[in-house]
Write a protein that holds these residues in place. Structure first.
Motif: not given
Length: 276
Positions: A6-9, A13-17, A40-49, A68-73
């Motif tokens: 999450i942090s690396t992704s 994106g922050i570097q691109q911004a 920015f937009s959210e990356l795909l997220s998993d759901s645990m039920t 969540g999987s983080g965000a990207r530009l």
């Protein structure tokens, strides 16, 4: 491990911004430049039920835990706010008041000097100069990048003499020594799709000798634009706004960098417990 992803992704994106903000600041004095804003937009997220039944009671949110999987530009949007208009008094300086872009063209040649294609570009930079062009056989109005201004049919405007006394009306009519042309100003329905190609130019996505009327509408005829002679439009970049954005970017980068450090410490503690 998920926290690291999450942090690396996010840092990517922050570097691109940051690069986008740096580009805006570099063009703060560029004629007709339009700033871009990062979103920015959210990356795909998993759901645990597989939660205990008691945890699913009396809750207003959806069932399951979202991981969540983080965000990207996501994209950089073109800010179409007008820049400040500066009176220059030069007859070849033209500013577009309203929407629209000038269409300029340039002939691309091979090593032997033969013309292989013609590239079409959009620009808001109206600081034109008069120069003789061998290929056109006359004097043309060109940009600092060497692209030639075209008329309402996408054809290069060619003057027979290097006349400085040029008259340009608000509806785009240019007259010099009895010759009359009509400057083309084109409206783009979705400017965010314009691809920047450098030198304050956008790719018009037109084939060689393709009429721009096939893809775009005349902004002057639509009454969404008019021209003013002897003036230039400045960049719509403001120093205070970009510096404020820069501070926010730095804080976001530091936060994610700290999150990576904490995650590394947590994994180190976990490994040390397993080894005992």
């Amino acid at each position: 491990m998920q926290s690291l992803h999450i942090s690396t992704s996010a840092m990517r994106g922050i570097q691109q911004a940051l690069d986008n903000t740096a580009n805006n600041l570099a063009n703060i004095d560029t004629v007709g430049y339009k700033r871009r804003t990062a979103s920015f937009s959210e990356l795909l997220s998993d759901s645990m039920t597989d939660q205990p039944a008691m945890d699913n009671q009396n809750r207003s949110s959806a069932a399951g835990l979202r991981i969540g999987s983080g965000a990207r530009l996501g994209m950089t949007r073109l800010d179409l706010a007008p820049g400040s208009i500066e009176e220059t008094g030069k007859p070849t300086d033209v500013v577009i008041e309203g929407q629209g872009y000038f269409l300029v063209t340039k002939k691309i040649k091979d090593a032997a000097g033969e013309i292989i294609r013609e590239e079409s570009r959009f620009t808001r930079d109206g600081s034109f100069k008069i120069q003789y062009d061998d290929d056109e056989g006359g004097y043309v109005l060109h940009t600092t990048s060497g692209h030639i201004l075209t008329d309402e049919n996408g054809v290069s405007i060619v003057l027979q003499e290097p006349i400085e006394d040029i008259k340009i009306t608000p509806d785009g009519e240019i007259s010099a020594n009895g010759d009359t042309f009509k400057i083309g100003v084109w409206k783009v329905d979705n400017p965010d799709q314009l691809q920047q190609v450098g030198q304050n130019l956008f790719d018009a996505e037109l084939d060689t000798e393709e009429n721009p009327m096939a893809k775009y509408e005349n902004a002057i005829e639509l009454r969404v634009a008019k021209l003013r002679q002897g003036a230039l439009e400045g960049s719509n970049v403001t120093m205070t706004q970009e510096m404020s954005q820069l501070v926010n970017i730095q804080r976001a980068y530091q936060l994610n960098s700290r999150a990576i450090g904490i995650s590394d410490q947590m994994m180190e503690i976990a490994n040390s417990l397993r080894s005992r």
